[in-house]
Scaffold this active site. Structure first.
Site, PDB file in Angstrom:
ATOM      1  N   ASP A   5       0.832  -1.021   0.083  1.00 19.06           N
ATOM      2  CA  ASP A   5       0.114   0.046   0.090  1.00 19.06           C
ATOM      3  C   ASP A   5       0.803   1.264   0.081  1.00 19.06           C
ATOM      4  O   ASP A   5       2.124   1.114   0.138  1.00 19.06           O
ATOM      5  CB  ASP A   5      -1.012  -0.026   1.173  1.00 19.06           C
ATOM      6  N   GLU A  23      -7.863  15.387   7.721  1.00 26.45           N
ATOM      7  CA  GLU A  23      -8.910  16.077   8.584  1.00 26.45           C
ATOM      8  C   GLU A  23      -8.028  17.178   9.648  1.00 26.45           C
ATOM      9  O   GLU A  23      -8.209  18.332   9.570  1.00 26.45           O
ATOM     10  CB  GLU A  23      -9.789  15.539   9.328  1.00 26.45           C
TER      11      GLU A  23
END
Lengths: 367, 1496
Positions: free
Chosen positions: B419, B689
């Protein structure tokens, strides 16, 4: 605390993934020890021509002298062997050997003359040798009852199952039971020295001291203990089928009779290989030197033991022994051979080392 | 039932039950009633009685069931059944070989060891179960009318429980009441998913507005929800009240077992799922068992052993038959009759003997092998656990082996699937730069700051003061300085505690929030943008003060303020204060005071407002419902319609007014709030975020409070503004965006702020009407932003687009109505909500975009480089967009600037097929024609073990070629859509063929499913060992599919870790895990298994030879005790020690020479022929061990066991010395174990031979050993036999070591050299190998446009570059960045995003940022360029190089495979190589330094 324990359970008890909820703040840093970090001090031999060279030469240098020594020792041992099976028609025992059955009531005797070229000094051992006799057969080896031989009264009367089918005869327990005992060697060998003056002198043969000490005094015991009346003790038992006489009549000497008869004990120690010899008698006559002078001898055999049915051979062997046992040149030869091979391989490695090893090492460094 | 509003009490119970049964069949739901109603009823009456209670029992056995069940389980193992069968065979008298009881011993031993282990584990489980079952919780008792303490295990579905702060939830509980004024309950789910941030859970809406405490006695509703399932993130259901009203239930209402209540003093809930039906328990699958490749190979050889065994038995049986036959009827005296006295025919005898021999030879099938392997693996796992270098101080975590039995697979990997985010990168999102309204703010100071952190990593303590003052210098605005000082102090204090690692750890231990290292928090604002923000907000303040409408604001300024508001509120970040850990900061303003609410409440009921809000029927019906529902407010994600609608009016009514007279001084003070605000902490679910919120805070646009219905933002000049939060549409991976719907307090408009991936947002932008100037401006913004986005992506930044949309009330009401319908649906709710979100997120207005940097983890490029040298093919599968992924790939050296890149982008199946076809042809044309020289040379450079191998090149280069296809210097980039086509059955072979020949593969935009499909495809089709590594939930499927799954215990929770076989704290540990531990585990186990086979065969063959001399009767000269315990005891320990501790090559060398890993990949330690070689050797050795004693004792009076015991001894010696030859490192443990083995044998033999004169039939070995020890012959045999037996092996090893040493042996020789010389040699060889693989020169030049972080990193490794030079180079970079950025801008505009079916040949240059592919004729010109670059090459270190030109030469290998051109390229390479030699000396030094760095 709770969170960790909960987790431990969740993980099926294998690995604990404890979240930061755990109360302990102890660092989980692994210990820096040589063992845990797999850094134990170690010797790292690398096998290359150069490094193993010395080993080969050293082995060669050690083995060859040992081999020579062993060979010489073995050669110094005197050994004489006479086959009295009587396969040939010309053989004196031919007639006796025609008898294939075990309990022939009529004993057959034959006389074999032989000549000893060299005198035998010191203790001389007399062996009987059997060939093609598979004393190491699996079912044969098992077919005995050690506790019966140990003098156990219960076993005497109810031999172990291992003895089957030689456990009972006519509903009576066989003592000693089993196939080994049943097939006990029962030839009688007598040795006569033919004195140059013509008289036949019986060579005194000792029938004790031929079995292992531990066998005689620990493993084998007569039922009822020492000094018991063997005939009474063995009352109610049957002699092995192939035997001519019961076990309590093996010898006159009470300390060599019954289960502790040494001929019997020797026989019960099953041989490892199908060709074997067993110690029969020792000749320990310190008065006469040499023990067996060179000259003509006569072997008188009471021929009972049938071997022709399985193509067996019977031999009588006379041998002196050295510190390494009987005559056997094999070990000496083996040592010399292995030593020489090592030496030779050492040379080969030396060549390899000189041709290739240098290149390799220099390549390592210079590159 | 309850829908009819009837009492679902006892009267109805039977009916309810029936209905429930029916219902559960039909609807797959569960109905939960309150238990209180049934307290006095019989147990049968309780409708909840069918549900599991809360008592958990994870034990497998009970006292009674243990023995049968455990045995049953053990007999699932075939080997155990086999051994038991053999042991039982011994009880058959005809065939028995040993004493039956004795023959049982090994089996019983093995079984009991396993049983004891199981028992102990089960006992531990039992204890922890008991502990958990006996924890206390408060349960409401009807009888006592209060909450009483009960054990967890007494809890039942339908019970009301009261939870206090920091309590652990005993079951899955539906939250009905909370002491929190917002009816929230915070939980920490660390035990479930490892995420430490707080999650908000809400009281069920119907109970939301209870003012007084929740009274269980008044509860009279029925809950209908899903059947228990293991999906932690889903809970659906509804609650039916007596009134017949239905309220939907969400996962936000459910508190899961195992979580901890935080920040909430008290909460009350009803148990929905208990015990084993809780989601936590259903998720608990325990460790997984896989079978490793080595074990599979071993099983094949075990099978061969069985064949050998059968052949041997058959041979013996036939021999026995013949032996019997030769005697005919004349039965010899030693051929004992059967116990019954019957004569056996030779054939029957042979058949019996066959069975007997199986017993005698059973040792050939190594009973202890399986046990030994397990022991060794446990030890290996222990050592991997204990490795300090795999311990991460920052997170105080070390490597976890979750799968216990595939350690050796780590040494045999061939493909790595990784990943990107969180695996290669840190997943520490750092705000890097942004563009607002088409203007880019480059945040140079911020870049410098980040660079500083990078430096700080390397020189931790040194730059304390320097680093601390740097931000201060950059701060421009006066009233900002205070805060900056404050912040830099906080940074300082962190540094003073020592390393960053320590600081981080300390922060973790003190329950710091995730994603809040100083690096992520302290963002240096861009001065230009900061000025604009100030200007903007002061204008707004002015306007507000003068009651001017906000729309008069210049649109660019409005955009800026909107942009920051969006950054601040469009998220789910929770604000907390660190002083009281995990205490939510409450900042309710006066306008929300209770009195006001009640006033509002009354106001809300005036009909005029209602109709103005909405006039459709559904809402009015809802309003009537509201009467039962006194006072309400909205909910985080799904505020009830009525409240929202009324609020619309409410806000309208008093919005402006409130703010105008807000008690907060409108002027920004900078002091009062500053301190407090500086201490606010943001708890985010995703690092992006947090990064954005921190970024906004840097512009003083900070989030100060978040409530379910309200977000409070503090703006400069304006003070605190409260945005009424109408909706939050959470992020999901299909939409790739999230939105919030708020009512803007200043403009009083309903505004939608959307944040998401650029591809997702850009399609939703309202097409600007070209007519108006506004539209033109919009168009300009969009195109410019797109440019910048491309640029960001090229920089390797993660891009997010921010957009907004203003809705009219009518639009909103219209949408809201349908949204509410979706929310209450129980079937297909997700789909409906998704559709609803799609309806909302349209016609957006683009505000800007952000570039977030996700820095590479430490050591990633080095790790990838060395893993690649180790012959591993690395594929990166990422969800990122192509440009970002490609650039990260360059940065982490996955892609090499020197190699050509094939890019496959297709938008249809046919195009994809065509593309694959062409690529394949291209590869073939290019590489096959020149394969003889070019490819071979390349290949050799890449994979041949370094030059110091004298004779290895032919053999090793062929052997290292595991795949039939050559690996070329090609990179493959493929995007998700194309991948989907390529994974189609018809194309997958072609795709694989291409991928296989590429050195690295990068799959962008791939979904989790695609990831796992790729892994599966490669694994199944290529038959290679695959490793998948990832950190997030999206990698789970991939991790599960791969042979070895590795999870990174990073920032994204524990899902990946839970699914993985190994969990690593960081990616770079993969290097040591694979190269060192994998290699060791593999080589140790492989050698041990081979040795086991050898040992058993050797031992058994002794008996086999003996059969020739005992009439094939199955007799054994070796005492049965020795025979049975030989493997179990006498020869067991040394091999375990060697199998656990042996190191063929030291860890340092293994890491420095990754090529040694090829050894494991090709299974070189244990090839099929090696098994046979070992077998042959075993037979030879046993011949020696048999025949030397045979001849030595031939025709003597030796008895069976006096002869057999020396043979046993000799075999033991030979076996141990054999192990000694194979042992590579001798530690004291090895010596100890060998001497222990020998002394154990003699001790046991002596004791055994002295113990009993009548026992142990048939051998009865009384005093045998004692006599042997007096026999000189015995010693003579002991001397010669092992020597003779091991001579060939020893000689062969020595020759092999000299004539054709394996790479491993060379590695060992390197180990022996003094450390200094070794380093020199290693660094030399690495330079040689490394230069062919990835010349650093090119890397630097290409990576200039990429993030400075990487550059800085690389500069460190160059001679002469130090900190003082850093800034110089940096400014260079900056200067140059402008250049390419500008020139590329045009280029990028022409790239239609991803939809490019043009063949790779055009893509390749584009992606590698090379505009002009040189033609064949250009070669001369290029030669000149090359010459020019010669100079630059030698001087590139200090001056800005002309390297873009050198790149050009290498990147543009002629596409059509023209031979002259190919040759030219090679020439150029050679030249380059020769040029590099000048620097080689320097490099060597520097590499030595580096390696020093590594080793120390």
């Amino acid at each position: 605390m709770m969170a960790t324990s909960y987790n431990a359970k969740d993980e099926d008890g294998h690995i604990t993934v404890s979240g930061p909820g755990g109360g302990t703040l102890r660092s989980r840093k692994p210990e820096n020890t040589a063992f845990k970090q797999q850094r134990l001090p170690a010797w790292q031999p690398i096998l290359t021509a150069g490094t193993v060279l010395p080993a080969f030469f050293i082995i060669g240098l050690i083995f060859i002298p040992i081999g020579i020594g062993l060979y010489v020792t073995s050669n110094n041992i005197r050994e004489f062997e006479v086959d009295y099976t009587g396969v040939d028609v010309s053989s004196p025992c031919f007639n006796c050997s025609q008898n294939y059955s075990w309990n022939s009531s009529r004993p057959c005797t034959c006389t074999i003359p032989f000549y000893l070229e060299q005198p035998y000094e010191g203790n001389v051992y007399m062996y009987y040798g059997l060939s093609n006799f598979y004393q190491n057969h699996r079912r044969y080896v098992k077919s005995r009852d050690d506790s019966q031989l140990h003098g156990d009264m219960d076993s005497l009367l109810t031999p172990s199952k291992e003895c089957e089918p030689y456990a009972f005869h006519d509903k009576k327990p066989i003592a000693p039971c089993g196939a080994i005992a049943n097939s006990m060697f029962n030839d009688t060998l007598e040795l006569f020295y033919n004195d140059p003056n013509g008289t036949k002198v019986l060579v005194p043969l000792a029938n004790t001291g031929i079995a292992w000490f531990t066998d005689k005094y620990v493993k084998f015991k007569n039922p009822g203990g020492d000094g018991a009346n063997l005939t009474a003790v063995f009352q109610g038992t049957s002699k092995p089928v192939n035997w001519l006489k019961p076990v309590y009549e093996l010898d006159k000497n009470s300390s060599n009779n019954g289960f502790i008869n040494e001929d019997f004990i020797v026989w019960m120690r099953t041989a490892a290989l199908p060709t074997f010899r067993k110690l029969y008698r020792t000749i320990k006559d310190a008065k006469v030197i040499p023990t067996l002078p060179s000259g003509n001898y006569t072997l008188e055999v009471v021929y009972n033991y049938p071997v022709r049915s399985f193509e067996g051979r019977k031999r009588m062997i006379l041998s002196t022994i050295s510190w390494m046992g009987g005559k056997n040149p094999f070990l000496g030869i083996a040592y010399v051979t292995v030593g020489s091979v090592c030496f030779f391989l050492g040379v080969v490695l030396l060549v390899i080392h000189h041709k290739c090893g240098n290149r390799n090492n220099s390549a390592d460094i210079s590159n | 039932m309850a829908r009819h509003g009837e009492d679902p009490g006892m009267v109805k119970a039977p009916k309810v039950k029936q209905q429930r049964k029916k219902k559960s069949k039909e609807n797959k739901t569960r109905t939960v009633h309150a238990n209180l109603l049934y307290d006095h009823a019989k147990g049968e009456e309780n409708p909840n009685r069918h549900y599991a209670n809360n008592k958990i029992k994870t034990t497998k056995y009970t006292v009674l069931s243990f023995l049968p069940k455990n045995l049953f389980e053990q007999f699932h193992r075939f080997a155990n059944v086999y051994f038991v069968f053999i042991a039982l065979l011994n009880f058959v008298p005809v065939v028995n070989a040993f004493q039956p009881e004795l023959a049982l011993a090994p089996v019983v031993f093995i079984l009991s060891v396993t049983a004891i282990k199981d028992l102990w584990e089960d006992y531990r489980r039992h204890r922890s179960d008991k502990e958990i079952n006996h924890m206390d919780c408060l349960v409401f008792s009807r009888a006592e009318r209060r909450y009483v303490e009960k054990y967890w295990k007494e809890l039942r579905v339908g019970d009301f429980i009261r939870l206090r702060c920091n309590e652990i939830l005993p079951a899955d509980v539906l939250l009905l009441s909370s002491s929190d004024p917002d009816r929230l309950c915070h939980i920490e789910t660390a035990t479930l998913d490892g995420e430490t941030n707080l999650k908000q859970r809400q009281v069920v809406r119907s109970f939301f507005d209870l003012d007084c405490d929740f009274d269980p006695l008044k509860y009279n509703s029925v809950i209908e929800c899903e059947k228990p399932n293991n999906d932690l993130n889903r809970f659906r259901g509804y609650i039916m009240h007596r009134s017949g009203r239905r309220d939907a239930l969400y996962k936000e209402n459910l508190l899961l077992r195992g979580c901890t209540i935080r920040n909430t003093e008290e909460a009350v809930g009803i148990v929905i799922y208990a015990g084993h039906e809780t989601k936590a328990m259903l998720n608990n699958n325990g460790p997984r068992y896989k079978r490793s490749k080595l074990e599979r190979q071993m099983n094949v050889d075990v099978f061969w052993c069985v064949i050998i065994l059968l052949v041997m038995c058959l041979f013996t049986a036939v021999g026995h038959g013949l032996w019997m036959f030769q005697y005919g009827d004349k039965r010899p005296v030693f051929d004992v009759l059967s116990p019954e006295g019957t004569d056996l025919s030779p054939i029957m005898s042979a058949i019996y003997l066959f069975l007997t021999m199986i017993i005698v030879f059973q040792v050939l099938i190594p009973i202890s092998l399986f046990v030994s392997i397990e022991i060794v693996k446990i030890c290996q796992v222990f050592f991997i656990h204990q490795d300090m270098e795999l311990y991460d101080e920052e997170t105080d975590s070390h490597l976890q082996c979750r799968a216990l039995n595939i350690t050796e697979d780590l040494g045999q990997m061939q493909y790595i699937f990784s990943d990107k985010t969180g695996t290669l990168t840190e997943n520490k999102m750092v705000f890097r730069r942004c563009t607002v309204a088409g203007v880019e703010y480059s945040h140079d100071a911020n870049a410098r700051r980040l660079a500083m952190y990078q430096e700080m990593d390397s020189e931790e303590e040194e730059c304390t003061s320097h680093g601390g003052t740097l931000p201060r210098r950059d701060s421009v605005t006066s009233h900002q300085s205070a805060r900056v000082v404050l912040r830099s102090q906080s940074t300082k204090s962190h540094r003073r505690t020592g390393s960053r690692a320590e600081a981080k750890r300390a922060s973790i231990l003190s329950k710091h929030t995730a994603f809040s290292s100083p690096m992520e928090k302290d963002i240096t604002p861009d001065p230009q943008l900061l000025d604009k923000v100030n200007e903007c907000s002061s204008q707004m303040d002015f306007m507000r003060f003068h009651s001017q409408p906000m729309s008069q604001l210049p649109s660019d300024l409005a955009d800026i303020i909107d942009f920051f508001i969006a950054l601040t509120i469009c998220n789910t970040v929770v604000v907390s204060s660190p002083n009281q850990p995990r205490q939510k900061v409450r900042m309710r303003f006066e306008l929300k005071s209770p009195v006001k609410t009640i006033e509002d409440f009354i106001k809300r009921f005036t009909p005029s407002r209602l109709t103005s809000g909405s006039n459709n029927s559904s809402s009015s019906s809802l309003i009537t419902n509201r009467s039962s529902n006194k006072g309400c407010s909205s909910v985080l994600s799904s505020p009830s319609a009525e409240s929202t609608l009324t609020k619309l009016d409410e806000e309208k009514h008093h919005g402006g007014l409130e703010h105008a007279f807000s008690p907060i001084p409108p002027c920004y003070d900078g002091k009062g709030w500053n301190l407090e605000e500086g201490e606010l902490r943001y708890e985010a679910e995703s690092p992006d975020e947090a990064a954005l919120v921190y970024a906004a805070r840097a512009y003083k646009c900070s989030l100060v409070g978040r409530l379910p219905d309200q977000v409070t933002v503090e703006l400069p000049h304006l003070g605190k503004l409260s945005f009424e939060l109408l909706h939050t549409l959470g992020f999901d991976s299909t939409r790739k965006r999230m939105s919030v719907v708020v009512r803007h307090p200043l403009t009083d408009q309903i505004t939608v702020y959307t944040k998401g991936a650029d591809s997702a947002i850009m399609d939703l932008i309202r097409p600007p009407d070209t007519g108006s100037s506004k539209g033109k401006r919009q168009k300009k913004i969009v195109s410019r932003t797109q440019n910048y986005l491309n640029l960001y992506a090229a920089d390797g930044l993660r891009t997010l687009c921010i957009a907004k949309k203003i809705m009219s009330k009518e639009q909103y009401a219209c949408w809201l109505q349908r949204h509410l319908e979706a929310e209450t649906a129980i079937q297909g709710r997700e789909e409906l909500l998704f559709q609803s979100a799609l309806r909302l997120e349209t016609n957006l207005q683009l505000l800007g975009a952000t570039g977030i940097e996700d820095r590479l983890q430490d050591g990633v490029p080095e790790t990838i480089a060395s893993l690649r040298q180790a012959g591993l093919q690395i594929w990166v599968l990422t969800g990122d967009k192509q440009e970002t992924a490609v650039n990260i790939a360059y940065a982490c050296k996955l892609l090499d600037p020197e190699e050509e890149i094939l890019t496959l982008n297709a938008d249809s199946q046919e195009a994809c097929a065509l593309l694959l076809e062409e690529s394949l042809h291209y590869i073939q044309a290019k590489f096959l024609c020149s394969s003889t020289d070019q490819a071979a040379k390349n290949f050799q450079n890449n994979f041949a073990p370094f030059d110091i191998y004298p004779s290895s090149s032919p053999s090793s280069s062929s052997s290292s070629n595991t795949a039939p296809v050559m690996v070329h210097r090609l990179g493959l980039v493929i995007d998700g859509r194309t991948l989907a086509y390529a994974l189609d059955k018809s194309l997958e072979d072609k795709f694989l063929a291409i991928a296989q020949s590429c050195r690295s593969v990068l799959c962008c935009r791939s979904t989790p499913l695609q990831k796992s499909m790729v892994v599966k495809l490669v694994r199944n089709k290529l038959k290679v060992m695959t490793l998948a590594i990832g950190d997030g939930a999206n990698d789970v499927s991939m991790i599960q599919v791969a042979d070895v799954g590795v999870g990174i215990s990073g920032q994204e929770g524990m899902q990946a870790v839970m699914a993985s076989d190994f969990a690593l704290p960081r990616f770079r540990y993969l290097q040591k895990l694979l190269l060192v531990h994998g290699h060791w585990c593999y080589s140790r186990l492989a050698n041990m298994i081979l040795y086991f086979f050898y040992k058993n065969a050797m031992f058994v063959a002794l008996i086999f030879w003996y059969q020739f001399y005992c009439g094939f009767s199955g007799s054994a000269m070796i005492d049965q005790w020795y025979l049975i315990f030989f493997n179990l005891m006498f020869s067991a320990f040394p091999q375990l020690i060697t199998g656990t501790l042996d190191k063929d090559v030291s860890a340092e060398t293994l890491q420095q020479l990754p090529q040694l890993y090829v050894n494991g990949q090709n299974s070189e330690e244990y090839k099929p022929y090696m098994f046979w070689m070992n077998m042959i050797d075993a037979f030879y050795q046993s011949l020696i061990c048999f025949f030397i004693p045979y001849f030595a004792y031939a025709d003597s009076d030796v008895d069976l066991f006096t002869w057999g015991t020396p043979i046993t001894t000799l075999a033991l010696f030979t076996i141990l010395v054999h192990l000694g030859i194979e042992t590579k490192t001798w530690t004291w443990m090895n010596w100890l174990s060998i001497s222990f083995s020998i002394s154990l044998f003699f001790t046991v033999a002596l004791c055994y031979n002295a113990s009993c004169p009548t026992c142990y039939s048939p051998s009865n070995p009384y005093w045998t050993m004692q006599r042997l020890l007096q026999d000189p012959l015995f010693y003579l045999l002991c001397l010669i036999t092992p020597v003779a037996a091991l001579l060939p092996r020893y000689f062969y090893r020595a020759c092999q070591g000299t004539l054709f040493p394996s790479p491993i042996q060379v590695g060992r020789q390197l180990d022996k050299l003094p450390a200094e010389t070794r380093r020199n040699i290693l660094s030399l060889s690495r330079v040689e190998v490394g230069s062919a693989l990835s010349p650093k020169t090119h890397f630097l030049s290409l990576s200039t446009p990429s993030s400075t972080g990487c550059n800085k990193k690389d500069q460190r490794s160059f001679p002469g570059s130090n900190t003082s030079q850093g800034p110089v180079l940096q400014t260079d970079n900056q200067a140059r960045r402008r250049g390419p950025a500008d020139s590329e801008r045009d280029l990028y505009t022409f790239v239609p995003s991803e939809i490019d079916t043009l063949p790779y040949t055009k893509d390749a240059p584009k992606l590698s940022e090379e505009p002009q592919p040189p033609s064949t004729r250009d070669s001369e010109r290029l030669d000149k360029t090359l010459e020019a670059s010669d100079l630059s090459l030698s001087g590139w270190i200090t001056s800005t190089p002309l390297l873009s030109q050198t790149d050009c030469i290498h990147l543009n290998l002629p596409p059509d495979g023209d031979t002259p051109c190919v040759r030219y390229t090679r020439d150029s390479e050679e030249k380059l190589k020769s040029e590099q030699i000048i620097q080689k000396a320097q490099k060597t030094e520097q590499d030595t330094e580096q390696s020093l760095h590594v080793t120390t």
